[in-house]
Design an enzyme around this catalytic site. Structure first.
Site, PDB file in Angstrom:
ATOM      1  N   SER A 115       9.318   8.510 -19.575  1.00  0.00           N
ATOM      2  CA  SER A 115       8.233   7.730 -19.580  1.00  0.00           C
ATOM      3  C   SER A 115       7.589   8.108 -18.352  1.00  0.00           C
ATOM      4  O   SER A 115       8.394   6.758 -17.206  1.00  0.00           O
ATOM      5  CB  SER A 115       8.794   6.664 -19.961  1.00  0.00           C
ATOM      6  OG  SER A 115       7.558   6.047 -19.608  1.00  0.00           O
TER       7      SER A 115
ATOM      8  N   ASP B 199       4.000  -3.909 -19.672  1.00  0.00           N
ATOM      9  CA  ASP B 199       2.925  -3.491 -20.495  1.00  0.00           C
ATOM     10  C   ASP B 199       2.115  -3.799 -21.358  1.00  0.00           C
ATOM     11  O   ASP B 199       0.517  -3.829 -21.147  1.00  0.00           O
ATOM     12  CB  ASP B 199       3.028  -1.785 -20.158  1.00  0.00           C
ATOM     13  CG  ASP B 199       3.144  -1.141 -18.836  1.00  0.00           C
ATOM     14  OD1 ASP B 199       2.840  -1.849 -16.991  1.00  0.00           O
ATOM     15  OD2 ASP B 199       3.371  -0.054 -18.699  1.00  0.00           O
TER      16      ASP B 199
ATOM     17  N   ASP C 284       0.362  10.742 -26.943  1.00  0.00           N
ATOM     18  CA  ASP C 284       0.822   9.479 -27.984  1.00  0.00           C
ATOM     19  C   ASP C 284      -1.434   9.067 -27.858  1.00  0.00           C
ATOM     20  O   ASP C 284      -1.390   8.505 -29.165  1.00  0.00           O
ATOM     21  CB  ASP C 284       1.572   8.386 -27.352  1.00  0.00           C
ATOM     22  CG  ASP C 284       2.626   8.963 -27.395  1.00  0.00           C
ATOM     23  OD1 ASP C 284       3.431   9.771 -28.392  1.00  0.00           O
ATOM     24  OD2 ASP C 284       3.474   7.949 -26.565  1.00  0.00           O
TER      25      ASP C 284
ATOM     26  N   ARG D 298      -2.814  -2.635 -14.615  1.00  0.00           N
ATOM     27  CA  ARG D 298      -2.900  -3.127 -15.796  1.00  0.00           C
ATOM     28  C   ARG D 298      -4.080  -3.836 -15.422  1.00  0.00           C
ATOM     29  O   ARG D 298      -5.446  -3.727 -16.444  1.00  0.00           O
ATOM     30  CB  ARG D 298      -2.030  -3.518 -16.844  1.00  0.00           C
ATOM     31  CG  ARG D 298      -0.902  -2.677 -17.239  1.00  0.00           C
ATOM     32  CD  ARG D 298      -0.817  -1.011 -16.907  1.00  0.00           C
ATOM     33  NE  ARG D 298       0.482  -0.396 -17.392  1.00  0.00           N
ATOM     34  CZ  ARG D 298      -0.136   0.620 -17.246  1.00  0.00           C
ATOM     35  NH1 ARG D 298      -1.533   1.350 -17.838  1.00  0.00           N
ATOM     36  NH2 ARG D 298       1.127   1.217 -17.099  1.00  0.00           N
TER      37      ARG D 298
HETATM   38  N1  ARG Z   1       8.928  -1.134 -15.013  1.00  0.00           N
HETATM   39  C1  ARG Z   1       7.608  -1.377 -14.115  1.00  0.00           C
HETATM   40  C2  ARG Z   1       6.637  -2.265 -14.339  1.00  0.00           C
HETATM   41  O1  ARG Z   1       7.101  -3.185 -16.001  1.00  0.00           O
HETATM   42  C3  ARG Z   1       7.128   0.509 -14.376  1.00  0.00           C
HETATM   43  C4  ARG Z   1       6.550  -0.042 -16.039  1.00  0.00           C
HETATM   44  C5  ARG Z   1       5.992   2.121 -16.450  1.00  0.00           C
HETATM   45  N2  ARG Z   1       5.792   2.633 -17.128  1.00  0.00           N
HETATM   46  C6  ARG Z   1       6.383   3.102 -18.217  1.00  0.00           C
HETATM   47  N3  ARG Z   1       5.912   4.178 -19.093  1.00  0.00           N
HETATM   48  N4  ARG Z   1       6.964   4.695 -17.184  1.00  0.00           N
HETATM   49  O2  ARG Z   1       5.401  -2.218 -13.712  1.00  0.00           O
END
Ligand code: ARG
Length: 401
Positions: A175, A124, A14, A95
């Protein structure tokens, strides 16, 4: 001068396609920024070369592993940060450190905009953009997947058409986001919340059903910071890595939850955080020995609020900063050793020692040497129960029962 956009680059399909896609949609030059937070996998140089091969005018890589461990994982450990009591904030804490490097790169390369590969449904995107707004209020944000209609099918077609140096055939149904603090897996087959995760989902942890021999480990802390394993001094990063290996081999730290995203969706998440969960367990047990009761009770509430703020993308917020000051203050005497056994998916503490302990043998003992005056208990209980006793007397009078 041509506009410049800094892109948070992972090296995956991506964001590789996003380089050219953003270029075509906006006419801007793209600078790819990859940040190493201990996600493993390919070398940063390979990722850098791929970004250039995909059309980035510059590719910048940052080794942020120690910074991430010291300034993000350690505060999470001090807070015993578990969102909804389960999730050790793996992605949520990565992040803000990535944002720092994105904003720094935007300054260095004269970019006006920062781009990231998140969708419009997750947390995110919020964490990236709130962070960018806070650290670089003049910077704009753009998310090609969300804002420029970059779907997965289009990404594959674009990569093939342009002959980009990126694998398009390998289809991962999940993912995944990972770093040294843990690993998050979502989507696909897991979206049916009755489906149990299959074995292939896990990478940081071995199946706990057939564990190797129990592994006893001693973790030493100084003021809430892990400083040694089995008596050998290490940096926090090295300690997390060692415990990822050792607790991971025992299947410690597997988490399967339905969690409340900030955008109002409940979502199924599988996490693996062997090092983080072993450390949080050890740290909490050391706090139990070294933190005064009322401070400990209040800290649990603060830690929960801290985890919610961090989950909700408020890492750089004033409230989060203030809570950090409180949490740091509580850690002053959280020093000493915790011994624990890692085995069969569990990390069980079986010993603790501390120079700053509040455990007083002569108060606790039922054997000789007892200094606790039991005769004080009777009067204490009388007064402690007074308010309830008065109220129940009133209830009896008014309600007649
Ligand atoms: N749900 C978790 C969070 O919001 C993990 C997100 C991880 N991202 C992913 N692309 N799998 O912190």
């Amino acid at each position: 001068m041509t506009e410049r956009i800094v892109l948070a680059y992972s090296g995956g399909l991506d964001t590789s396609v996003a380089i050219g896609w953003i270029g075509e949609a906006t006419g801007a030059e793209v600078i790819a920024v990859a940040v190493d937070v201990g996600q493993g996998g390919e070398s940063l140089e390979t990722i850098r070369q791929r970004a250039l091969g995909c059309g980035a005018v510059e590719a910048y890589v940052a080794d942020a592993r120690d910074e991430f461990a010291n300034e993000y994982c350690v505060p999470t450990l001090k807070a015993n940060g578990l969102y909804q009591g389960h999730y050790p904030l793996v992605s949520a804490i990565s992040r803000p450190v990535i944002v720092k490097h994105l904003v720094k790169a935007a300054r260095e390369f004269g970019a006006s905009t920062v781009a990231h590969g998140c969708t419009g449904k997750g947390n995110d995107q919020v964490r990236f953009e709130v962070g960018i707004q806070t650290l670089g209020p003049d910077l704009k944000c753009i998310a090609p997947v969300r804002d420029l209609a970059l779907t997965r099918d289009k990404a594959i077609a674009f990569a093939e058409e342009k002959g980009l140096p990126i694998e398009t055939t390998k289809k991962n149904p999940y993912s995944i986001d990972q770093n040294v603090w843990g690993r998050a897996v979502e989507t696909g087959y897991l979206e049916d919340i009755w489906n149990a995760p299959t074995k292939d989902i896990y990478d940081y942890t071995a199946t706990p059903e057939f564990p190797p021999a129990p592994d006893e480990v001693t973790i030493s802390f100084e003021a809430g910071v892990p400083v040694a394993v089995d008596g050998v001094k290490h940096t926090p990063l090295q300690i997390i890595q060692e415990l990822n290996r050792r607790a991971g081999a025992q299947g410690v730290g597997r988490i399967d939850v339905v969690e409340d995203r900030l955008v109002g969706i409940k979502s199924r998440e599988i996490y693996e955080a062997p090092g983080a969960m072993a450390l949080i367990t050890a740290h909490k047990h050391l706090e139990d020995v070294t933190i005064e009761r009322e401070q400990a009770r209040f800290k649990a509430t603060v830690g929960q609020r801290w985890a919610e703020l961090v989950y909700d993308g408020q890492w750089f917020s004033p409230l989060k900063r203030s809570l950090d000051v409180f949490i740091d203050d509580t850690q002053k005497y959280v020093s000493g050793d915790i011994r624990m056994v890692l085995h069969g998916g569990q990390a069980i503490v079986n010993g603790r020692r501390s120079e700053t302990s509040l455990y007083d043998f002569s108060l606790a003992t039922y054997d000789t040497g007892d200094t606790f005056d039991q005769s004080n208990a009777k009067g204490f209980i009388e007064i402690w129960g007074m308010a309830s006793k008065v109220a129940s007397g009133r209830d009896l009078r008014v309600e007649g029962k």
